[in-house]
Write an enzyme that holds these catalytic residues in place. Structure first.
Site, PDB file in Angstrom:
ATOM      1  CD  GLN A   1     -70.409  29.905  74.658  1.00  0.00           C
ATOM      2  OE1 GLN A   1     -70.296  30.476  75.746  1.00  0.00           O
ATOM      3  NE2 GLN A   1     -71.553  29.385  74.250  1.00  0.00           N
TER       4      GLN A   1
ATOM      5  NE  ARG B   1     -69.858  35.254  77.957  1.00  0.00           N
ATOM      6  CZ  ARG B   1     -70.639  34.204  77.845  1.00  0.00           C
ATOM      7  NH1 ARG B   1     -71.265  33.732  78.905  1.00  0.00           N
ATOM      8  NH2 ARG B   1     -70.839  33.626  76.673  1.00  0.00           N
TER       9      ARG B   1
ATOM     10  CG  ASP C   1     -73.490  22.698  80.751  1.00  0.00           C
ATOM     11  OD1 ASP C   1     -73.592  22.868  79.520  1.00  0.00           O
ATOM     12  OD2 ASP C   1     -73.628  23.614  81.575  1.00  0.00           O
ATOM     13  CD  GLU C   2     -70.168  25.344  79.098  1.00  0.00           C
ATOM     14  OE1 GLU C   2     -69.784  25.234  77.922  1.00  0.00           O
ATOM     15  OE2 GLU C   2     -70.705  26.380  79.535  1.00  0.00           O
TER      16      GLU C   2
ATOM     17  CE  LYS D   1     -74.513  26.336  79.095  1.00  0.00           C
ATOM     18  NZ  LYS D   1     -73.132  25.883  79.073  1.00  0.00           N
ATOM     19  CB  THR D   2     -79.210  26.406  82.373  1.00  0.00           C
ATOM     20  OG1 THR D   2     -77.812  26.647  82.204  1.00  0.00           O
ATOM     21  CG2 THR D   2     -79.451  25.870  83.773  1.00  0.00           C
TER      22      THR D   2
END
Length: 642
Positions: free
Chosen positions: A263, A596, A232-233, A32-33
């Protein structure tokens, strides 16, 4: 546009989308980044001015990483290796953006430019003071819970006046005194902040929203300034963050949000995942894109993650996949008790290090902070270096002292900072004197004490003057010498010498703000320090295996991950049985934990654990049972125990 070839098809679609609302549902590790940064580059290459682009993330660490990637992507000089930073898009956190707006519009808000930002410790001290004024004992109303209640209301966009009205009209029911007491404490707390020209974390957002709502001309100014917005998020936004985003995007509707329902793990602090779920309704004509290809983990880990999360119903349906190899099976260990579990983890970590793994690529995740004690003991005994995430560089006493000197010099009304440094170094100014200063009774103090106060204030005045024409790093060096801190620590013991080294390191850190205009550099430095999070402790460069809660691991990734304490009642946590809470959040939390891991994942639990002084027998977590057995291999043959 060769750079587009580095992206998969859905990523390319997101990057090429230019006008109108865009919703990117990005699974864990789905790039995504990279997608957002390439989208920013694509906008600029298609005529959008960098200064018109705003990108907001949730942590300082994420903001720094995105800013660095955008700089490198836009202005990296292949010949010299230098990275330019002129005319950059505005990349920040919600809180940092709010500080930027409030400092720029401080006169409209009724604050000085260098208003103080209270951290949680400062705010807690003021809440205690408010409760003391009300004659309420800490045992009856725990200050942390009172502060949390106030914070939650601010995050929900509720003003003090609205809360007071609601509290005063409430009748009947259990514990009716609680909201009225909160309202009274909040009002005193608010007045204490105002007296010291200070805002707490939640005020930063609330005051910004109030400013934009009450001043249409200021709102239009920022809408025209930031025509292209990226958040974001988005699933982690609370009510006030949602409202700020809505206000900024209202005029042009060029808003791109990135999120993942799977998430969403911060419901307990006010995050509202329905903001993501209703985005398409809020912004008609939205283009929605799913990023499902994972670039981080093995297929084995992703298959387990998919099996876990597909049992949730409140989500956008998606299935992570990867072109990576299947990888190793997931290790499962059933410890006899928590000490046995911890020893196994320490031993496995030690073996990984002996095989060449870097310690910073190993993470131990736990559901609750109390679990870290036994893990630390095991790592100490095994000689494996470790770092517990959460001890921030800026939390050290000596660093907070220097920061308080700067804050107090620039904002003489900051009484919390004054209390902290008025006796650094010792000046013989006692609590009685400090109390009289607070009560405006200095004239009644002995002449000798008034002289001491005058000398202290002269130091602060000198610091303020120095700050006007010097860089942040030079200001820190000046304070060390001029306030007598260097001499005090040099003449001290070994611990004092270490504190002096930490302050010198602080001056080195401050160099990154030296290129900015003097007051801007100091303002941004103070803001970033106040808003630093526990993830920022990773910047301490301490060598060791990382120990942290699952919540703290959000946004991070490691080669090897241990998810511990997978017992019924602990993970999933028994508190999630409360009907008022989101019952699916614990499953999302476990999903975050296992995604993770890049290469190797271990799951473990203790068949018995000491909790609150009593040993209890545990059943394994339902999450373990939800993973197909063919993805798991037992460690030491203990799979048969469950």
């Amino acid at each position: 546009m060769i750079y587009l070839e580095e992206l998969n098809a859905p990523q390319q679609e997101a990057v090429k989308h230019q006008a109108g609302p865009l919703l990117i549902i990005a699974g864990a590790g789905a790039g995504k980044t990279r997608t957002v940064t390439y989208r920013i580059r694509h906008l600029i290459e298609n005529g959008v001015r960098p200064s018109e682009i705003l990108a907001i993330t949730f942590t300082n660490k994420a903001a720094r990483e995105m800013k660095e990637r955008v700089e490198k992507l836009l202005w990296h000089d292949e010949a010299s290796g230098e990275v330019g930073s002129k005319n950059m898009p505005f990349v920040s956190t919600f809180h940092s953006f709010s500080v930027y707006v409030l400092r720029a519009e401080h006169q409209s808000v009724g604050l000085p430019k260098f208003f103080s930002i209270f951290d949680r410790d400062d705010s807690l001290a003021k809440v205690k003071e408010a409760l003391k004024t009300l004659g309420i004992e800490d045992k009856r109303f725990e200050p942390r819970k009172v502060l949390s209640a106030i914070s939650r209301q601010k995050g929900d966009g509720v003003s003090l006046s609205e809360f007071k009205q609601k509290a005063n009209t409430t009748s009947g029911g259990y514990n009716i005194f609680w909201p009225k007491a909160i309202a009274s404490a909040w009002e005193i707390y608010e007045n204490l902040l105002k007296k010291e020209n200070a805002l707490d974390f939640d005020d930063l957002l609330q005051k910004t929203v109030e400013l934009l709502k009450k001043n249409p001309e200021i709102l239009v100014k920022y809408q025209d300034r930031f025509r292209y917005i990226h958040i974001d998020e988005y699933q982690d936004t609370n009510t006030i963050q949602y409202e700020l985003t809505r206000l900024l995007a209202e005029k042009y509707q060029n808003i791109c949000v990135v999120g993942d329902m799977d998430q969403s793990i911060y419901g307990w602090r006010g995050a509202d995942y329905t903001n993501l779920m209703r985005f398409e309704k809020d912004y008609p004509g939205t283009t929605t894109i799913l990023l499902e290809e994972n670039y981080r983990s093995t297929q084995t880990i992703l298959t387990a993650a998919n099996q876990i999360i597909e049992k949730n119903t409140k989500r956008f349906a998606k299935k992570l996949f990867t072109k990576n190899h299947d990888g190793a099976k997931i290790g499962l260990y059933a410890g006899l008790e928590e000490g046995d579990e911890a020893r196994f983890i320490a031993q496995k970590a030690k073996e990984a290090l002996e095989e060449g793994e870097k310690p910073e690529e190993i993470a131990i995740l736990y559901r609750a902070n109390f679990q870290s004690r036994v893990l630390e003991e095991a790592f100490l005994r095994s000689g494996v270096p470790y770092q517990v995430l959460g001890t921030r560089f800026y939390d050290r006493k000596e660093i907070k002292d220097i920061v308080s000197f700067i804050k107090l010099a620039l904002n003489p009304q900051d009484f919390e900072s004054m209390k902290r440094v008025i006796n650094v170094p010792p000046r013989g100014i006692g609590k009685t004197t400090i109390g009289k200063i607070a009560g405006g009774q200095e004239d009644g103090l002995p002449a000798g004490m008034r002289l001491k106060l005058s000398q202290f204030r002269q130091i602060l005045s000198d610091i303020a003057v120095f700050a006007e024409t010097n860089k942040p790093s030079e200001l820190i060096k000046y304070i060390i010498k001029h306030a007598g801190i260097e001499k005090m620590l040099k003449d001290g013991d070994e611990d004092d010498n270490e504190r002096l080294e930490n302050i010198k390191e602080f001056a080195s850190v401050a160099v990154k703000y030296d290129h900015l205009d003097k007051d801007e550099g100091i303002a941004i430095m103070l803001s970033e320090i106040a808003l630093s999070s526990e993830q920022d402790s990773l910047d301490d460069k301490k060598n060791g295996v990382k120990l942290m809660t699952v919540h703290a691991s959000k946004g991070l990734e490691f080669n090897t991950v241990f998810v511990t304490g997978l017992e019924a009642g602990l993970f999933p946590h028994s508190g999630m049985g409360d009907s008022k809470k989101d019952g699916e959040e614990e499953r999302r939390l476990f999903y975050v934990a296992i995604t993770r891991a890049r290469q190797k994942l271990y799951l473990s639990y203790a068949q018995s654990r000491m909790i609150f002084g009593s040993r209890q027998v545990n059943m394994p977590s339902e999450f373990i049972i939800d993973i197909d057995e063919d993805l798991i291999e037992a460690e030491d043959g203990l799979w048969t125990i469950i």
